[in-house]
Motif scaffolding. Structure first.
Motif, PDB file in Angstrom:
ATOM      1  N   LEU A 117       0.849  -1.214   0.119  1.00 61.84           N
ATOM      2  CA  LEU A 117       0.028  -0.136  -0.078  1.00 61.84           C
ATOM      3  C   LEU A 117       0.980   1.265   0.010  1.00 61.84           C
ATOM      4  O   LEU A 117       1.785   1.301   0.955  1.00 61.84           O
ATOM      5  CB  LEU A 117      -0.957  -0.011   1.255  1.00 61.84           C
ATOM      6  N   LEU A 118       0.696   2.217  -0.868  1.00 59.75           N
ATOM      7  CA  LEU A 118       1.413   3.594  -1.089  1.00 59.75           C
ATOM      8  C   LEU A 118       0.418   4.548  -1.200  1.00 59.75           C
ATOM      9  O   LEU A 118      -0.362   4.632  -2.108  1.00 59.75           O
ATOM     10  CB  LEU A 118       2.397   3.312  -2.368  1.00 59.75           C
ATOM     11  N   CYS A 137       4.523  -3.438   4.723  1.00 58.18           N
ATOM     12  CA  CYS A 137       4.260  -3.290   3.170  1.00 58.18           C
ATOM     13  C   CYS A 137       3.427  -1.944   3.064  1.00 58.18           C
ATOM     14  O   CYS A 137       2.762  -1.807   2.352  1.00 58.18           O
ATOM     15  CB  CYS A 137       3.542  -4.196   2.691  1.00 58.18           C
ATOM     16  N   PHE A 138       3.778  -0.796   4.145  1.00 64.22           N
ATOM     17  CA  PHE A 138       2.990   0.311   4.012  1.00 64.22           C
ATOM     18  C   PHE A 138       3.927   1.506   3.643  1.00 64.22           C
ATOM     19  O   PHE A 138       4.882   1.818   4.467  1.00 64.22           O
ATOM     20  CB  PHE A 138       2.113   0.711   5.157  1.00 64.22           C
ATOM     21  N   PHE A 139       3.791   2.316   2.633  1.00 69.37           N
ATOM     22  CA  PHE A 139       4.773   3.475   2.149  1.00 69.37           C
ATOM     23  C   PHE A 139       3.996   4.755   1.995  1.00 69.37           C
ATOM     24  O   PHE A 139       2.965   4.767   1.356  1.00 69.37           O
ATOM     25  CB  PHE A 139       5.412   2.801   0.905  1.00 69.37           C
ATOM     26  N   GLY A 140       4.725   5.641   2.679  1.00 72.10           N
ATOM     27  CA  GLY A 140       3.883   6.938   2.293  1.00 72.10           C
ATOM     28  C   GLY A 140       5.060   8.080   2.406  1.00 72.10           C
ATOM     29  O   GLY A 140       5.991   7.756   2.649  1.00 72.10           O
ATOM     30  N   SER A 141       4.510   8.952   1.591  1.00 75.52           N
ATOM     31  CA  SER A 141       5.336  10.391   1.469  1.00 75.52           C
ATOM     32  C   SER A 141       4.694  11.607   1.173  1.00 75.52           C
ATOM     33  O   SER A 141       3.440  11.583   0.925  1.00 75.52           O
ATOM     34  CB  SER A 141       6.344  10.101   0.075  1.00 75.52           C
ATOM     35  N   THR A 172       5.583  13.604  -7.899  1.00 79.41           N
ATOM     36  CA  THR A 172       6.175  13.246  -9.194  1.00 79.41           C
ATOM     37  C   THR A 172       7.349  12.438  -9.106  1.00 79.41           C
ATOM     38  O   THR A 172       7.751  11.850 -10.033  1.00 79.41           O
ATOM     39  CB  THR A 172       6.583  14.893  -9.834  1.00 79.41           C
ATOM     40  N   HIS A 173       7.895  12.192  -7.798  1.00 77.05           N
ATOM     41  CA  HIS A 173       9.173  11.291  -7.634  1.00 77.05           C
ATOM     42  C   HIS A 173       8.734  10.062  -7.254  1.00 77.05           C
ATOM     43  O   HIS A 173       9.682   9.222  -6.744  1.00 77.05           O
ATOM     44  CB  HIS A 173      10.340  12.153  -6.858  1.00 77.05           C
ATOM     45  N   VAL A 174       7.396   9.770  -6.903  1.00 80.29           N
ATOM     46  CA  VAL A 174       7.106   8.535  -6.426  1.00 80.29           C
ATOM     47  C   VAL A 174       7.480   7.339  -7.437  1.00 80.29           C
ATOM     48  O   VAL A 174       7.536   7.437  -8.697  1.00 80.29           O
ATOM     49  CB  VAL A 174       5.568   8.578  -6.124  1.00 80.29           C
ATOM     50  N   ALA A 175       7.970   6.298  -6.691  1.00 84.76           N
ATOM     51  CA  ALA A 175       8.171   5.377  -7.488  1.00 84.76           C
ATOM     52  C   ALA A 175       7.796   3.816  -6.620  1.00 84.76           C
ATOM     53  O   ALA A 175       7.601   3.915  -5.374  1.00 84.76           O
ATOM     54  CB  ALA A 175       9.722   5.032  -7.675  1.00 84.76           C
ATOM     55  N   PRO A 176       7.600   2.846  -7.091  1.00 84.43           N
ATOM     56  CA  PRO A 176       7.388   1.572  -6.362  1.00 84.43           C
ATOM     57  C   PRO A 176       8.446   1.118  -5.430  1.00 84.43           C
ATOM     58  O   PRO A 176       9.567   1.336  -5.552  1.00 84.43           O
ATOM     59  CB  PRO A 176       7.165   0.450  -7.533  1.00 84.43           C
ATOM     60  N   PRO A 177       7.947   0.551  -4.149  1.00 86.00           N
ATOM     61  CA  PRO A 177       9.205   0.559  -3.241  1.00 86.00           C
ATOM     62  C   PRO A 177       9.810  -0.901  -3.614  1.00 86.00           C
ATOM     63  O   PRO A 177       9.221  -1.675  -4.196  1.00 86.00           O
ATOM     64  CB  PRO A 177       8.162   0.215  -1.965  1.00 86.00           C
ATOM     65  N   PRO A 178      11.051  -0.977  -3.222  1.00 87.71           N
ATOM     66  CA  PRO A 178      12.123  -2.144  -3.576  1.00 87.71           C
ATOM     67  C   PRO A 178      11.008  -3.373  -3.162  1.00 87.71           C
ATOM     68  O   PRO A 178      10.852  -3.603  -1.839  1.00 87.71           O
ATOM     69  CB  PRO A 178      13.138  -1.901  -2.870  1.00 87.71           C
ATOM     70  N   GLY A 179      11.129  -4.226  -3.872  1.00 86.40           N
ATOM     71  CA  GLY A 179      10.696  -5.768  -3.531  1.00 86.40           C
ATOM     72  C   GLY A 179       9.235  -6.084  -3.840  1.00 86.40           C
ATOM     73  O   GLY A 179       8.775  -7.034  -3.665  1.00 86.40           O
ATOM     74  N   PHE A 180       8.664  -4.764  -4.229  1.00 87.49           N
ATOM     75  CA  PHE A 180       7.029  -5.000  -4.487  1.00 87.49           C
ATOM     76  C   PHE A 180       6.881  -4.577  -6.083  1.00 87.49           C
ATOM     77  O   PHE A 180       7.185  -3.537  -6.449  1.00 87.49           O
ATOM     78  CB  PHE A 180       6.446  -4.122  -3.696  1.00 87.49           C
ATOM     79  N   ASN A 181       6.259  -5.584  -6.647  1.00 89.01           N
ATOM     80  CA  ASN A 181       6.046  -5.392  -8.201  1.00 89.01           C
ATOM     81  C   ASN A 181       4.432  -5.533  -8.386  1.00 89.01           C
ATOM     82  O   ASN A 181       3.943  -5.215  -9.573  1.00 89.01           O
ATOM     83  CB  ASN A 181       6.577  -6.464  -8.974  1.00 89.01           C
ATOM     84  N   ARG A 182       3.722  -5.256  -7.363  1.00 93.25           N
ATOM     85  CA  ARG A 182       2.276  -4.910  -7.323  1.00 93.25           C
ATOM     86  C   ARG A 182       1.798  -4.523  -5.977  1.00 93.25           C
ATOM     87  O   ARG A 182       2.566  -4.569  -4.887  1.00 93.25           O
ATOM     88  CB  ARG A 182       1.656  -6.437  -7.755  1.00 93.25           C
ATOM     89  N   GLY A 183       0.790  -3.777  -5.930  1.00 91.22           N
ATOM     90  CA  GLY A 183       0.173  -3.356  -4.797  1.00 91.22           C
ATOM     91  C   GLY A 183      -0.975  -2.135  -5.192  1.00 91.22           C
ATOM     92  O   GLY A 183      -1.632  -2.307  -6.294  1.00 91.22           O
ATOM     93  N   LEU A 184      -1.458  -1.361  -4.300  1.00 94.66           N
ATOM     94  CA  LEU A 184      -2.329  -0.261  -4.367  1.00 94.66           C
ATOM     95  C   LEU A 184      -1.819   1.108  -4.141  1.00 94.66           C
ATOM     96  O   LEU A 184      -1.380   1.182  -3.038  1.00 94.66           O
ATOM     97  CB  LEU A 184      -3.653  -0.574  -3.533  1.00 94.66           C
ATOM     98  N   VAL A 185      -1.708   1.859  -5.115  1.00 94.58           N
ATOM     99  CA  VAL A 185      -1.256   3.319  -4.929  1.00 94.58           C
ATOM    100  C   VAL A 185      -2.733   4.224  -4.739  1.00 94.58           C
ATOM    101  O   VAL A 185      -3.781   4.030  -5.510  1.00 94.58           O
ATOM    102  CB  VAL A 185      -0.611   3.922  -6.011  1.00 94.58           C
TER     103      VAL A 185
END
Length: 731
Positions: free
Chosen positions: A197-198, A261-265, A296-309
């Motif tokens: 989740l991002l 698996c939770f990422f925010g910025s 504009t600099h958001v990118a998938p977190p390392p180790g995850f090739n799927r999820g929900l933005v």
């Protein structure tokens, strides 16, 4: 078993209904901004503790008429309040009123409080105190159309206050709306499949905390220290402790296995720190990774090739300037498209216009309310650009003929549609008997096309599988010829059963599309109901209403979504009154009116049976529009049959018509016969059916009938009753 009502923000009703069923509630049915349900006290406790979507859980105590403050006082005093609170306890009263003689909510709340306090004082001389923050008992009074409902507020405070938010941002997202976004985007499924989740604009971290608690099976009310039932005299402490203990055990087990698996910025470093403190308070800080950087600099977190933005960008109302918002939304869409192939994304846009700025095609759209602001949740499936589309199978001979016919129809219709600025129209209507469906097009100027395909009853000798295959061909051919992707096609299919052919269960997405007709704007829903909210075969009937409305008071009976009222207002009506039994349709009607700038007391919306309204109303109208259903068997009114009851209905309309007034009467019953013999004594009748059929409906010229009725010159609103009695006697 007791009755309860769970309130929620508009747009969450169907999700709330499903959630309450999962919590063990019985007799669950959605209503405007909430859901009714039945259950035990344990059911109510569980709803307070576990509902991620509800705002409050109300337990109705009494319902009574309250046209005056004395009626209200007596009704409240008829409840034995000693069974609910002690004389030394504290209370608070919330009240809301609509369409009632008592209009001041603060006065109503004061009167309710007085009735309760006086009951205690009269009994033993003591009286409860008042605490507006955390009372022992919070009472809810709802007054609608002079009918009062008194309830206990078991939540005590809004349930979206989870108890973990230490600090909030400038424009915080309510936690129950965040939960709805996550559920609509199918976050639980994505988590179960190993996704992340991002939130690239995380603000105070609401979406991330809600997502983590959802994944960890943490009850949303577990951190709350106050509920409205804790000081209630009938509170079962042992039962509540058992429900609470179970929730604690589930949370402990869920958090022990929760994945990081939770990422925010966020571009604002202060918001990043706020999110970290809130995550710490919620007990999930160790599972979140929070950084400072621009969206504009958001990118998938390392180790995850799927999820929900998932994110809730600013709308340009309080945060930033409106003219900067489209650029931001475009940037979000470009970042998603370039870097998140294989992910799902969900964006809560401030409105449809901002949503259109995202250069992606939404798979789903949901209308949600962020406070009083109507927003749209857009859900995207993000595919890699180099993905090769599967090669479509060649069309069958029949489907190719269908394609040819549809293309011919478009060539025949296009010039006139453009010349007359028509955006909602019928493209195909069972032109080929073996392809039995109607295809309607909806759009607004410069906007994308949407299709509504309605299957007709297939002949009995056609095997069901053949009919289904042909319907799939209709959807494919229509989408290809008109350039409309599948997600913008609403399909209504018929199912065969013991009762014959009928339309099956509809979707309940809450997705609305704004379309244009006659220079006006309307909301349509292509999936949730049999009809879309705009009967496009009545396009010319509505135009006639606009033509006749200038300077007149207009009454719209069986108003549905009040499209005719909007036309009347646009035509210069003095005022409009729209009458319908359905609160859902009246809410829809209100939005249609406000969408076109027609608000205030000049445009009344009345929830009532049409015949009952005509009997009770004392006003007179220069234009009455009557478009009844073929048949209705509502629990709130007597059965209605248009063939059987149209004379009674139209004669009742005559009592409310000015001497120079006009009744525009229409209906869609194909076998309908106007009873001229019963009506000619009272009215001059003009059959306006043929002129009312639009050119794109010529294949089905009997789709509706329309008549214009005017009183005979000797009739008037002052002598009409006498004349009516005399003429009925002649017959």
């Amino acid at each position: 078993m007791s009755a309860f009502f769970a309130t929620c923000p508009k747009g969450l009703e169907y999700l709330l209904r499903d959630e309450l069923v999962a919590l063990g509630a019985a007799d669950v049915r959605e209503a405007l901004a909430g859901a009714h349900f039945s259950g035990t006290l344990e059911t109510a406790y569980r709803a307070c503790l576990w509902s991620r979507l509800a705002s409050r859980i109300l337990m109705p105590l009494a319902e009574f008429d309250a046209a005056t403050d004395d009626d209200l006082y007596r009704g409240v005093q008829s409840i034995d309040w000693s069974t609910h609170l002690a004389s030394h306890a504290t209370l608070a009263v919330d009240s809301v009123t609509s369409q009632s003689k008592l209009t001041h909510s603060q006065f109503i709340a004061q009167r309710v409080k007085d009735a309760i306090v006086d009951q205690f004082r009269q009994r033993d001389g003591s009286r409860p105190g008042v605490d507006t923050d955390e009372p022992d008992v919070r009472i809810n009074l709802r007054l609608r159309r002079d009918r009062a409902t008194v309830s206990l507020d078991l939540a005590g405070a809004p349930l979206h206050r989870r108890g973990w938010r230490e600090v909030q941002g400038e424009a915080p997202l309510k936690e129950n709306l965040a939960a709805a976004m996550l559920l609509r985007a199918r976050w639980p499924e994505i988590y179960a499949e190993g996704g992340a989740l991002l939130d690239p604009m995380c603000g105070s971290g609401t979406l991330l905390v809600e997502g983590a608690w959802m994944a960890a099976d943490v009850a949303p009310g577990l951190h709350r220290e106050y509920y409205g039932f804790l000081g209630w005299a009938q509170h079962d402490i042992a039962l509540w402790r058992s429900v609470l203990d179970e929730a604690r055990q589930r949370a402990e087990a869920g958090l022990s296995t929760l994945r990081s698996c939770f990422f925010g910025s966020d571009a604002d470093p202060r918001m990043v720190q706020t999110a970290k403190r809130n995550a710490q308070e919620a007990g999930v800080a160790g599972f979140l990774t929070l950084d400072k950087h621009d969206v504009t600099h958001v990118a998938p977190p390392p180790g995850f090739n799927r999820g929900l933005v998932i994110t809730n960008p600013p709308y340009g109302e309080r945060l930033g300037e409106r003219n900067e918002m489209p650029r931001l939304y475009r940037a979000i869409g470009e970042a998603l498209r370039e870097r998140f192939a294989g992910w799902r994304a969900a964006v809560l846009a401030g409105d449809a216009e901002l949503g259109h700025a995202i250069p992606l095609r939404a798979e789903k759209k949901y209308a949600l309310y962020n406070g009083a602001l109507e927003t749209v949740l857009l859900v995207f499936e993000l595919h890699a650009r180099e993905d090769v589309q599967r090669e479509a199978k060649p069309l069958s001979e029949g489907a190719q003929m269908l394609r040819n016919r549809l293309e011919k129809n478009l060539r025949h219709l296009r010039k006139r549609l453009e010349r007359e600025n028509i955006h909602c129209w019928r493209a195909y209507d069972q032109d080929m008997p073996e392809y039995a469906a109607a295809i309607d097009v909806y759009s607004h100027a410069g906007g994308p096309l949407y299709l509504h395909i309605q299957e007709y009853r297939a002949p009995a000798d056609i095997p069901p599988e053949t009919a289904r295959h042909r319907l799939r061909e209709i959807v494919r051919v229509a989408g290809e010829v008109l350039g409309v992707p599948r997600e913008r096609i609403g399909l209504k299919t018929r199912e065969r059963g013991k009762g014959g052919s009928k339309y099956g269960q509809f979707d309940q997405r809450g997705e609305f599309v704004e379309v244009a007709e006659g220079g006006l704007r309307f909301r349509v829903n292509l999936t949730d109901y049999l009809d879309t909210g705009l009967f496009i075969d009545h396009r010319l009937v509505r135009a006639k209403v606009r033509e006749l409305a200038e300077g007149r008071r207009v009454l719209n009976l069986f108003a549905y979504t009040a499209t005719a009222s909007v036309y009347a207002a646009a035509g210069g009506a003095r005022d409009t009154t729209s009458v319908d039994l359905s609160a859902t349709y009246l809410d829809w009607a209100s939005r249609n009116l406000s969408l076109n700038g027609f608000t205030g007391t000049k445009h009344r919306l009345m929830q009532a049976d049409a015949l009952t309204f005509l009997e009770q109303d004392k006003e007179h109208y220069g234009l009455i529009y009557v478009d009844p259903p073929t048949f209705s068997n509502s629990k709130r009114a007597e059965d209605f049959d248009v063939q059987r009851d149209h004379v009674k209905l139209l004669l009742a309309c005559a009592e409310r018509l000015t001497a120079d007034g006009v009744i525009v009467f229409s209906n869609n019953f194909r076998k309908f016969k106007l009873d001229h013999e019963a009506l000619n004594d009272r009215f001059m009748v003009e059959d306006w059916s043929a002129p009312s059929i639009p050119f794109d409906f010529t294949r089905r010229a009997d789709i509706h009938g329309c008549w214009l009725l005017r009183l005979h010159p000797q009739e008037s609103p002052w002598n009409s009753s006498v004349n009516h009695v005399r003429k009925q006697g002649k017959r």
